[in-house]
Structure formats: structure tokens, C-alpha cells
Design a protein around this motif. Structure first.
Motif, mmCIF file in Angstrom:
data_model
loop_
_atom_site.group_PDB
_atom_site.id
_atom_site.type_symbol
_atom_site.label_atom_id
_atom_site.label_comp_id
_atom_site.label_asym_id
_atom_site.label_seq_id
_atom_site.Cartn_x
_atom_site.Cartn_y
_atom_site.Cartn_z
ATOM 1 N N VAL A 1 3.900 5.641 10.619
ATOM 2 C CA VAL A 1 5.149 5.122 11.178
ATOM 3 C C VAL A 1 6.311 6.031 10.806
ATOM 4 C CG1 VAL A 1 6.810 3.213 11.086
ATOM 5 C CG2 VAL A 1 4.363 2.724 11.234
ATOM 6 N N LEU A 2 6.342 6.441 9.549
ATOM 7 C CA LEU A 2 7.421 7.314 9.096
ATOM 8 C C LEU A 2 7.335 8.693 9.745
ATOM 9 C CD1 LEU A 2 7.423 6.379 5.302
ATOM 10 C CD2 LEU A 2 9.148 5.772 6.995
ATOM 11 N N THR A 3 6.122 9.230 9.825
ATOM 12 C CA THR A 3 5.957 10.545 10.446
ATOM 13 C C THR A 3 6.444 10.537 11.884
ATOM 14 O OG1 THR A 3 4.055 11.030 9.023
ATOM 15 C CG2 THR A 3 4.268 12.318 11.049
ATOM 16 N N ARG A 4 6.062 9.506 12.633
ATOM 17 C CA ARG A 4 6.482 9.417 14.029
ATOM 18 C C ARG A 4 7.998 9.257 14.158
ATOM 19 N NH1 ARG A 4 1.773 5.211 16.140
ATOM 20 N NH2 ARG A 4 0.057 6.712 16.052
ATOM 21 N N CYS A 5 8.581 8.580 13.172
ATOM 22 C CA CYS A 5 10.026 8.356 13.208
ATOM 23 C C CYS A 5 10.805 9.638 12.949
ATOM 24 C CB CYS A 5 10.393 7.287 12.174
ATOM 25 S SG CYS A 5 12.177 7.064 11.923
ATOM 26 N N PHE A 6 10.373 10.428 11.948
ATOM 27 C CA PHE A 6 11.182 11.560 11.492
ATOM 28 C C PHE A 6 10.865 12.856 12.225
ATOM 29 C CE2 PHE A 6 12.094 8.635 8.140
ATOM 30 C CZ PHE A 6 13.341 9.002 7.660
ATOM 31 N N GLU A 7 9.682 12.986 12.792
ATOM 32 C CA GLU A 7 9.335 14.247 13.468
ATOM 33 C C GLU A 7 9.802 14.228 14.914
ATOM 34 O OE1 GLU A 7 5.204 15.047 12.869
ATOM 35 O OE2 GLU A 7 5.464 15.586 10.756
ATOM 36 N N VAL A 8 11.107 14.034 15.079
ATOM 37 C CA VAL A 8 11.741 14.059 16.400
ATOM 38 C C VAL A 8 13.023 14.876 16.301
ATOM 39 C CG1 VAL A 8 10.778 11.811 17.082
ATOM 40 C CG2 VAL A 8 13.029 11.915 15.966
ATOM 41 N N ALA A 9 13.546 15.214 17.437
ATOM 42 C CA ALA A 9 14.825 15.918 17.450
ATOM 43 C C ALA A 9 15.915 15.007 16.902
ATOM 44 C CB ALA A 9 15.157 16.346 18.874
ATOM 45 N N PRO A 10 16.906 15.555 16.161
ATOM 46 C CA PRO A 10 17.977 14.732 15.588
ATOM 47 C C PRO A 10 18.685 13.853 16.615
ATOM 48 C CG PRO A 10 18.024 16.921 14.624
ATOM 49 C CD PRO A 10 16.995 16.972 15.719
ATOM 50 N N SER A 11 18.760 14.293 17.852
ATOM 51 C CA SER A 11 19.432 13.488 18.871
ATOM 52 C C SER A 11 18.672 12.222 19.213
ATOM 53 C CB SER A 11 19.625 14.328 20.138
ATOM 54 O OG SER A 11 18.365 14.756 20.650
ATOM 55 N N ALA A 12 17.363 12.208 18.915
ATOM 56 C CA ALA A 12 16.542 11.036 19.233
ATOM 57 C C ALA A 12 16.196 10.219 17.993
ATOM 58 C CB ALA A 12 15.250 11.490 19.920
ATOM 59 N N SER B 1 0.839 -1.188 0.000
ATOM 60 C CA SER B 1 0.000 0.000 0.000
ATOM 61 C C SER B 1 0.882 1.249 0.000
ATOM 62 C CB SER B 1 -0.917 0.002 1.224
ATOM 63 O OG SER B 1 -0.162 -0.069 2.420
ATOM 64 N N ARG B 2 0.363 2.307 -0.613
ATOM 65 C CA ARG B 2 1.144 3.530 -0.822
ATOM 66 C C ARG B 2 1.583 4.155 0.497
ATOM 67 N NH1 ARG B 2 1.044 7.061 -5.327
ATOM 68 N NH2 ARG B 2 2.747 8.543 -5.097
ATOM 69 N N VAL B 3 2.818 4.579 0.570
ATOM 70 C CA VAL B 3 3.334 5.310 1.725
ATOM 71 C C VAL B 3 3.951 6.618 1.235
ATOM 72 C CG1 VAL B 3 3.796 3.242 3.093
ATOM 73 C CG2 VAL B 3 5.598 4.193 1.642
ATOM 74 N N THR B 4 4.067 7.564 2.122
ATOM 75 C CA THR B 4 4.673 8.864 1.812
ATOM 76 C C THR B 4 5.978 8.993 2.575
ATOM 77 O OG1 THR B 4 2.491 9.867 1.498
ATOM 78 C CG2 THR B 4 4.350 11.354 1.872
ATOM 79 N N ASP B 5 7.068 9.100 1.829
ATOM 80 C CA ASP B 5 8.391 9.247 2.431
ATOM 81 C C ASP B 5 8.592 10.715 2.803
ATOM 82 O OD1 ASP B 5 11.045 9.295 3.156
ATOM 83 O OD2 ASP B 5 11.768 8.188 1.412
ATOM 84 N N PRO B 6 8.748 11.028 4.075
ATOM 85 C CA PRO B 6 8.939 12.440 4.464
ATOM 86 C C PRO B 6 10.209 13.050 3.900
ATOM 87 C CG PRO B 6 9.326 10.973 6.334
ATOM 88 C CD PRO B 6 8.772 10.131 5.242
ATOM 89 N N CYS B 7 11.128 12.221 3.373
ATOM 90 C CA CYS B 7 12.373 12.756 2.814
ATOM 91 C C CYS B 7 12.230 13.134 1.342
ATOM 92 C CB CYS B 7 13.500 11.729 2.960
ATOM 93 S SG CYS B 7 13.910 11.345 4.675
ATOM 94 N N ASP B 8 11.121 12.737 0.715
ATOM 95 C CA ASP B 8 10.914 13.043 -0.701
ATOM 96 C C ASP B 8 10.841 14.561 -0.887
ATOM 97 O OD1 ASP B 8 10.435 12.841 -3.381
ATOM 98 O OD2 ASP B 8 8.441 11.935 -3.204
ATOM 99 N N GLY B 9 11.769 15.125 -1.683
ATOM 100 C CA GLY B 9 11.787 16.564 -1.938
ATOM 101 C C GLY B 9 12.744 17.342 -1.058
ATOM 102 N N ILE B 10 13.385 16.658 -0.123
ATOM 103 C CA ILE B 10 14.339 17.344 0.769
ATOM 104 C C ILE B 10 15.554 17.802 -0.037
ATOM 105 C CG2 ILE B 10 15.937 16.998 2.697
ATOM 106 C CD1 ILE B 10 13.087 17.291 3.583
#
Length: 941
Positions: free
Chosen positions: A730-741, A628-637
Motif C-alpha cells: 500500500v505504501l509503495t503504491r502510494c509513494f512511487e508516483v509523480a509528486p503531482s499525483a 504486522s511489520r510494514v516498511t515506511d518508504p520515507c525511513d532514511g530519507i
């Protein structure tokens, strides 16, 4: 208090003879006790304490045997899901595209889901009919209508009385008892289109004697189903497009996986691929609109008086359900990604000079600069392998036994045991062994100029070239070598042991003695599912899937009390403590009040907490592959994009390298990379129990002996609702954190290829949402003598005020009221006239006008904009009629028509949210069969 009124007499008659709902609902007796008379107490769903009337602190709707007869339904799901407070979970249309749930018939109260609706048989749990990797629900196919006396729908949470799962309420199916004589019933039906033939026959025999009763029932049902091509609205794959004037139209959208193969922009023979109707493939030509269903069943019961105050009872149910000839379109094979696994860094392919490739195609590909087919699109519909078929059989057996002991005039004890098991066996056809397909695509010419498989061992095992370049080019020998017949087996098993005591305390309040019940209950659930060897290894064209194997148990203790505070005022209290083997202990409670200020009016209110503990699928469901389709938060960075998400993306070496190599300094995914992300979903042993807070308030008003009016407001709030976490979340929760975490692989949930594109995003069940719903239920019942007969009218109405789902993490809330499956108004109007031995009934079912999406997340296939015209669906009314005549010799004949005016379902094609896969409408809401005729006869002697 209605000591000898028609009202009180009606309760007794309805309960003992299964009278019509109109009579039963009108008979809301308010506890009539005559001085010196023995009070007959009855068992009512929602309480373990017997009482003198049907009305309780929480609302109950009763569907009688008469109601079932008036619909001509041979499946209890058809009558149950037409009630304004229930809706189908799975049915024979919305499950037609599935391989594991096909043919299931389940129900959902308040639209809160089949797993939050507790289905009981005679007040006790029934084993699940769903394969344990998929979910948990009672399959109503396993409870034949010929066995049913009535159905009581408790429209309120009741976990304190019955334990887990009674979040939305309880459906209690009461079977026939004390049967004396022989009854033979047969019925046949056919649609106005001369299809969906149904037939049913049952034989029931029983005998009463001074010390007990014994009975047995045997039956057979057959529903031939409907092919998708047999109705205009489902005979083609349709989607919403914009015409030249910008208007929305439904037009054919054939699959771009054609039988002749599509390589880049060319057909398999090298001609240009034009798409559309000419070169595409109509998937609907293989699909089912209604899945065929065949059932055989046997049931038996035995009651024995062992002593003056001790009796034993036994129940046995056996049912087998088959869904033969359930088909969907042949396998769509993506050779580049399914066979050569390019999306997973696979290195396989086919050189453009392969002798399998036709000269015309080779020339076209070379002109386009293609040197290997793994550099372009290579897809094909595998029609030579036949339809993907599911021959599925479910066998359910249940045994219940118990002993009742009348300790004295006021105290009784009951101990019971139930055991049930559902075995599911399925044979799946039309699948492809992708490992053998890779070998069969790798060919050379032998010394005689014949094409053979390059791998010598594969040749010895039967490998022959797999020619997929053109329609009908795959040989029978290649099919034999590459096909992947699959068998899958599953088993759900349940064991329950309980004991209770009920009676009256020697403590009298102003309104009478305190009634109490208390008990212990142990429940154990086991579940296994094996999807087949090739499916487990990923060697089949179906998605890879792991097996399921799990067990859980719960130990419960409960107590209930009815406190007659004063004449006309009663309190009901209940509490339960449940110790779950996985999630631990939970308390639930119920509290209700009834107040009768005048004889004709009863006011009531209740509040309760409820739980749904996770089931086998939630906890132990085997991981299954999904694309199923997912959205990569890094797409377009880019190299300069600000924020934590961008910083986290750039910390991934593959992404930072791609940004550095890109002329524009961007990480932009290709369309193939966006669509090629796989991964798995499955169970999660860390899931915790759902909880719910519910309350209701209403009144019962007996305006006159002939007219009653019932209104109840309800409010249900579910916390920590269990659902499968969307992989994009899952991706949103993973990437929307401080870089240290930040974790570069999202704590093992993601895998990227050498170019930084996501290959896998894995997810599972978790406590995702909060759900809030509220509304009003109302019933009006009227009975009057007109001419030589009796006329009855009943209106049952539901108004849904809200149905809001709120994401626990992000707080986003959506109110679904007004969408197709969440209409603001649903209602049934039942009219009947009885004159001597003849009765006639007219039933009207109303489904309010709705929209496909309240938040515009649907879209047309032209520019993707939200739907407008196809977002609006008008209200519908279905009319059913039934006529019956009782002959003097014990013969009853019945005829009827469902959907009298042949109302066609609204079109909900691709692009809509509510349209079922392959049927272009929503079968949970709308009738897909059309006008339907039936006739039957019942003989008693």
C-alpha cells in the motif's frame, strides 16, 4: 468396445458397492453397449448428463468407502488431504493458534486454496463452515465419514457446470443411499505416546420398500487432541541461531514478555533482566499441537415414488462441533502501547514515584534517567489471567429436497432446493480490559496508607490496584476487575434453488444421439460476525475488530452437450452465464474431447474458463486491527535524497520538520517507531471476480484386463487472484508516483503522528496476483490372483512442474515448487491382499524433499541471514497398515496402525517460513501425532 469384459463389469460393481479405489480406477470402462440391451447410465462428477462410464474428458480420482476404512480415519479430511492432489487448508494443528478458525478441517485442490476448491455433497453445494469475517470454505467436520459412500475428485476447473469457486476443481462427496437394515460401527484409537485418544460410534438404520427408501444415521466422534508439551519437537519455543562455529542450531527462544514483568532492562522487582531461559517465558507450555475436537451428528434421507415417473427425495444433515479447552499462552501486554496508547499519541503513563513501583526498581530507573514509565519498555505476561482460551462451537444444519420427473424415455427434469446455515459461538478467556487496566495502574495512598485506585468512580465500580511488578503480584480482585471475557458469534447461510432438464436431441450423429442438459440456478449467501463489544471498541487486549454483515446472490443459466461425432470420438461442451449481485455478469465455458483409436486406449483433452466471485469476507469482512511489520518508504530519507519517493516524503509537513530539526538532515525512525505501526485490514466492495484459463490432456490405457495406466497433464492460470494487499505494498503504491499525483495520507490509508512516524496503515482485499501452476497426474492400477487370494496395487502420483505467483502491480514472480507445501513429487502406493473374508492393506505416502524457502526470505535469529541447513528438508515416507476380517454373522473387525515406523516431523522453528505458529513444523505436510493404533468393529443386521 469391451462389451462383456472384466473392465465394464468392474465399473458397475465399484459404483454400486463402493469397492476399493484400485478396482474402481482399473474399471475405466469405455461405454459398452450391447445390441438390444438397456444401457445403464451413471451420474459422474463434472457433468449433468448421465453417461455409461466413469471416464470423462477431464480426470477424476475416486476415494471409496474402502479407502476410508483402510486408514481408520474418523475425519474425512484425514483421508482427503493425504491424496497427492489435495492439501489441508485449515487443520487441527495449523489453526490451533487462531481464535476464529480453530478446529476447522478444510481442503485445497492443487494448493490453490480452499476458496478455489468447490466442495459438493451429492453434486450440490454445501454451506460454508468458516466465520464470514475470515473466509469461505466447507468445514469437513460437518460431513461425518459414516455417511460417505465415496468421494469423487474432479481435477479440473468446472465453473461452467457448477458455477463459481470450481477453479482448481471439485470435491464431490457422495453419501450412502438405499440403506436397508441396521449398522452399528464403533472404533477407538490411541497414539504410541498414549495420547490423542479418539473414539467414534455411529448407528445407521434404513428400510427399502417398493415405493422408496428411508434411513437415519446418528453418531458421535471425540478426538482428545495433543498438548504442545507432549512432543519433543513442540514442547519449547524454538528458533534458528548460529553457534560459535557459525553452524545453524535450533535453540530455545523464550518470550521477552515474562510473568514478572520487564521494565527497561529490569525485572518487575528491580533485579536485572537477563532474558533467555531463566527470565523468559515458554509460550509452548500453553499451546495445542492438535486441537481437541468433539462432534455429534444426525443425518436422514427419504426417497418416495409419487408416481410411475415422478420421485421426490429429501436429505437432512445436522452437525455440532466443539473445540473445548483450546488454549494458547496468556496475554502478552505492552502497557506503554496497549494501555497508555503511546504509539497512537497517547499521553498516559506512570510517574516513577508511583507507590506501585518497588523501591529497587525505582532506584534503577532513576539512575537511568527515567522519570515516567512511558519513556521505556514496560511489558508483562498476564499469567494470573490464565491462558487465552477459545471454547468454540459450530452448529451446521442443511436441508436438501428435490423432485425428479422422467418426462419420457429420453428426457428427465430435476428441481431442487438446498438451505444450510452454520452458527459459530465462541467464548474467549484470558483477555484484558485495557481501559480498566489504565485505571487500575493509576493509584494513590488513602488516609490509612492503603493503595487504592485514584479514580473515585472506578473504585465504586470495583477497581483495585493492578500490581504488575513481579511474578504472581496481581491479586484475584484485580483480575476480577480487569479481565475481559469475550463472546463472539457468527453465522453463514446459504440458499440454492435450481432446475434442469436433461435428455437426447432428435439429432443423431455418427456416434449416436446428442445428449444435452440445461438449467437455471439461483444462489444466495449471507454472513454476519460480531467479535464482541470490547473487541469492537478496542477496549480489549485483543486486536480491535469491526463486525461483518453482508449478502450476495447470483443468477445462473447453463447448458451442456455431449456430441458423439463418430464411433470412438466424443465432444463435451458446456457454457454458463452468471449474474453476480456485486461483480456483475461473467461467462464461463468448458470444452473437451475423447478419442478411442483402439479399444484399449482413450485419449482426452479439455479446456475451460472458470471464475471465483468474491465471498462475504472478501467484500464485507469487518476491518480488523493488525500490527504486522510494514516498511515506511520515507525511513532514511534526507534533505538531499533524489527521486519522486523522497520528494513525496518531504512534502509531508511532519517529515520535513523532523528532517530540518535533525543534525544530519535525516528522517530516521527509531526501532519502536518501526515496530509500532498499526492499522486495519478487511473486506473491499470494489473487489472483482477472479478468472482462470485451464486445460488438460492425457490418456487412459487399459494395457490388459488386470493392468491400467492413466496420465494427465494440467495447466491452470488464475488472473486477478483475490488476496489481502500487504500494507507495505500500500505504501509503495502510494509513494512511487509523480509528486503531482501524490496524496499525503495515501487517500486516507495512512495516519502519522506529530513526529512523522506512521501510526496506521490500512489495507484490505483486492485483486493482487496472477497464479500459474502446471503438472502431471498419473495412476497405475494392477490386480492379479496370487495363491488363494487377490492382490491389488495402485500408484497415484503427482508431479508439480510450476507454481508461480506474480504480483499484478510490480510483476515480481516467485515459483514456489520445491518449498515445503509445494513439493515437486507426491505419491501414494496402496497394496492390498484379499483372501476369503480376510483383507490386509499396506499404504505408503511419499512427500518429496523440499526447501523452506526458494528465494531466501527466511533467516536465523543471530544475524538475520537466510537459512542453509534448516532450509533443507529430506523426503519422507509414511507407512500405514490395516487388517480386517468379516465374520459370518454380519460382524466385521478391523485393526490398523498409521505411521507404522513412528516417523517424526522435520523441525521448522521460528526463522523458517513454513513452520506453523507454536508447533515447530508444518502439519499440512507432516504427521505430528506419530505412531497411531486403532481398532474397530461394525455389526450389520
Amino acid at each position: 468396445m469391451y462389451k462383456n469384459s472384466l473392465l465394464a463389469k468392474s465399473v458397475h460393481f465399484a459404483l454400486m458397492s463402493g469397492a476399493a479405489v484400485a478396482a474402481l480406477s482399473a474399471s475405466t470402462a469405455f461405454a459398452a453397449e450391447e445390441e438390444g440391451a438397456k444401457v445403464e447410465r451413471i451420474e459422474v462428477t463434472g457433468s449433468r448428463i448421465k453417461r455409461t462410464d466413469m471416464e470423462t474428458t477431464v480426470p477424476i480420482t475416486v476415494l471409496s468407502r474402502e479407502d476410508i476404512a483402510q486408514t481408520g480415519a474418523i475425519n474425512v479430511a484425514d483421508i482427503l488431504n493425504s491424496s497427492p492432489v489435495t492439501i489441508a487448508g485449515s487443520d487441527q494443528s495449523n489453526s490451533a493458534f487462531s481464535t476464529t478458525t480453530v478446529g476447522l478441517n478444510t481442503t485445497s485442490l492443487r494448493n490453490l486454496g480452499e476458496s478455489r476448491t468447490l466442495v459438493l455433497v451429492n453434486g450440490r453445494r454445501f454451506v460454508s463452515g468458516v466465520d464470514p469475517s475470515t473466509g469461505y470454505a466447507v468445514d469437513l467436520n460437518a460431513i461425518p465419514t459414516s455417511m460417505i459412500d465415496r468421494i469423487e475428485i474432479l481435477k479440473s476447473a468446472s465453473s461452467a457446470i457448477y458455477g463459481s469457486d470450481a477453479v482448481a476443481g471439485v470435491v464431490n462427496i457422495i453419501t450412502r443411499k438405499d440403506f436397508d437394515g441396521v449398522e452399528i460401527a464403533a472404533q477407538a484409537g490411541v497414539s504410541g505416546e498414549s495420547d490423542r485418544e479418539t473414539r467414534t460410534i455411529s448407528v445407521t438404520s434404513g428400510k427399502n420398500w417398493s415405493g422408496g427408501n428411508a434411513w437415519i444415521s446418528l453418531g458421535y466422534d471425540d478426538d482428545k487432541g495433543i498438548k504442545g508439551t507432549d512432543r519433543d519437537f513442540s514442547k519449547q519455543d524454538l528458533a534458528v541461531f548460529l553457534d560459535d562455529n557459525g553452524n545453524e542450531v535450533a535453540d530455545i527462544l523464550n518470550s521477552s514478555y515474562p510473568p514478572q514483568g520487564r521494565i527497561g532492562g529490569y525485572n518487575g522487582d528491580g533485579s536485572e533482566y537477563g532474558g533467555g531461559v531463566a527470565d523468559g517465558f515458554n509460550r509452548a507450555s500453553y499451546r495445542q499441537l492438535v486441537t481437541p475436537l468433539e462432534r455429534k451428528y444426525a443425518a436422514a434421507g427419504l426417497t418416495l415414488e409419487l408416481a410411475d415417473n415422478v420421485s421426490m427425495w429429501n436429505e437432512l444433515n445436522w452437525n455440532t462441533t466443539k473445540t473445548n479447552d483450546s488454549t494458547i499462552e496468556p496475554t502478552p501486554l505492552d502497557i506503554v502501547n496497549d494501555v497508555w496508547k503511546k504509539s497512537r499519541n497517547g499521553k498516559g503513563g506512570m510517574d516513577v514515584n508511583s507507590p506501585l513501583i518497588p523501591d529497587a526498581l525505582r532506584a534503577a530507573l532513576v539512575a537511568d534517567g527515567i522519570t515516567n514509565l512511558n519513556e521505556t519498555t514496560f511489558v508483562r505476561r498476564m499469567v494470573e489471567f490464565g491462558a487465552r482460551s477459545t471454547d468454540l462451537e459450530r452448529n451446521t444444519i442443511r436441508v436438501a429436497t428435490g423432485m425428479d420427473w422422467a418426462i419420457n424415455d429420453t428426457w428427465t427434469s430435476s428441481t431442487y432446493l438446498t438451505w444450510g446455515r452454520t452458527d459459530q459461538q465462541q467464548d474467549n478467556g484470558g483477555q484484558v480490559n485495557v481501559e480498566r487496566a489504565a485505571l487500575a495502574l493509576d493509584v494513590i495512598e488513602d488516609a490509612n496508607g492503603n493503595l487504592v485506585c485514584a479514580n473515585e468512580l472506578a473504585r465504586l465500580q470495583g477497581c483495585v490496584p493492578l500490581d504488575m511488578f513481579g511474578a504472581g503480584t496481581i491479586s484475584d480482585d484485580a483480575v476480577k476487575y480487569v479481565k475481559s471475557p469475550a463472546k463472539a458469534v457468527g453465522q453463514a447461510e446459504q440458499f440454492v434453488l435450481g432446475t434442469s432438464v436433461t435428455g437426447e436431441l432428435p439429432l443423431e450423429l455418427a456416434g449416436g444421439n446428442i445428449g444435452v442438459a440445461m438449467g437455471l440456478e439461483y444462489r444466495e449467501e449471507r454472513g454476519t460476525y460480531s467479535p464482541g463489544d470490547l473487541a469492537q471498541t478496542g477496549a480489549s487486549s485483543t486486536n480491535q475488530s469491526d463486525p461483518t454483515d453482508g449478502k450476495l446472490y447470483t443468477k445462473d443459466v447453463y447448458a451442456e452437450a455431449i456430441l458423439p461425432v463418430m464411433d470412438g470420438l466424443e465432444l463435451d461442451l458446456a457454457a454458463r452465464y452468471a449474474d453476480h449481485s456485486i461483480t456483475g455478469g461473467d461467462w464461463t465455458w468448458n470444452a473437451g474431447v475423447e478419442y478411442t483409436p483402439i479399444d484399449s486406449l482413450k485419449l482426452r483433452a479439455s479446456a475451460a474458463t472458470a471464475i471465483r466471485t468474491p465471498n462475504i469476507a472478501d467484500l464485507f469482512g469487518g476491518k480488523g486491527e493488525t500490527f504486522s511489520r510494514v516498511t515506511d518508504p520515507c525511513d532514511g530519507i534526507t534533505a538531499t535524497t533524489a527521486g519522486d519517493v523522497a520528494a513525496n516524503c518531504r512534502s509531508i509537513p511532519q517529515i520535513s520538520a523532523r528532517i530540518a530539526a535533525d543534525p544530519n538532515g535525516e528522517f530516521v525512525l527509531t526501532q519502536a517507531e518501526r515496530q509500532g505501526t498499526g492499522g486495519t485490514v478487511g473486506g473491499n466492495v470494489d473487489v472483482k471476480a477472479e478468472t482462470a484459463d485451464t486445460w488438460s490432456a492425457g490418456f487412459v490405457w487399459q494395457i490388459m484386463d488386470e493392468l491400467s495406466f492413466t496420465v494427465d497433464y494440467y495447466d491452470i492460470s488464475v488472473k486477478d487472484a483475490i488476496d489481502t494487499t500487504d500494507r507495505s505494498v500500500v505504501l509503495t503504491r502510494c509513494f512511487e508516483v509523480a509528486p503531482s499525483a501524490f496524496s499525503q495520507n495515501c487517500n486516507g490509508a495512512t495516519l502519522r503522528d506529530a513526529n512523522g512516524a506512521l501510526i496506521d496503515v490500512n489495507s484490505g482485499t483486492s485483486n493482487e496476483n496472477n497464479i500459474d501452476t502446471s503438472g502431471i497426474d498419473a495412476e497405475v492400477n494392477y490386480t492379479v490372483d496370487i495363491g488363494p487370494g487377490s492382490f491389488k496395487a495402485q500408484l497415484v502420483w503427482n508431479y508439480t512442474n510450476e507454481y508461480v505467483t506474480t504480483g499484478i502491480l510490480d510483476g515480481d514472480a516467485i515459483d514456489y515448487v520445491g518449498e515445503v507445501l509445494y513439493p515437486e513429487h507426491r505419491a501414494n502406493l496402496n497394496l492390498s491382499y484379499l483372501i476369503d473374508d480376510f483383507s490386509f492393506a499396506w499404504r505408503m505416502r511419499y512427500w518429496d524433499s523440499v526447501v523452506d524457502s526458494v528465494n531466501g526470505d527466511n533467516g536465523n535469529f543471530t544475524d538475520g541471514e537466510s537459512l542453509t541447513t534448516f532450509n533443507e528438508i529430506d523426503a519422507v515416507v509414511y507407512h500405514d497398515i490395516n487388517a480386517r476380517y468379516n465374520f459370518s454373522n454380519g460382524v466385521e473387525a478391523t485393526v490398523g496402525i498409521r505411521n507404522l515406523f513412528d516417523k517424526q516431523p522435520p523441525l521448522l522453528p521460528q526463522g523458517t517460513n513454513s513452520g506453523g505458529t507454536g508447533i515447530n513444523t508444518a502439519s499440512e505436510a507432516y504427521d505430528v501425532t506419530g505412531r497411531y493404533f486403532y481398532a474397530g468393529v461394525t455389526v450389520k443386521f
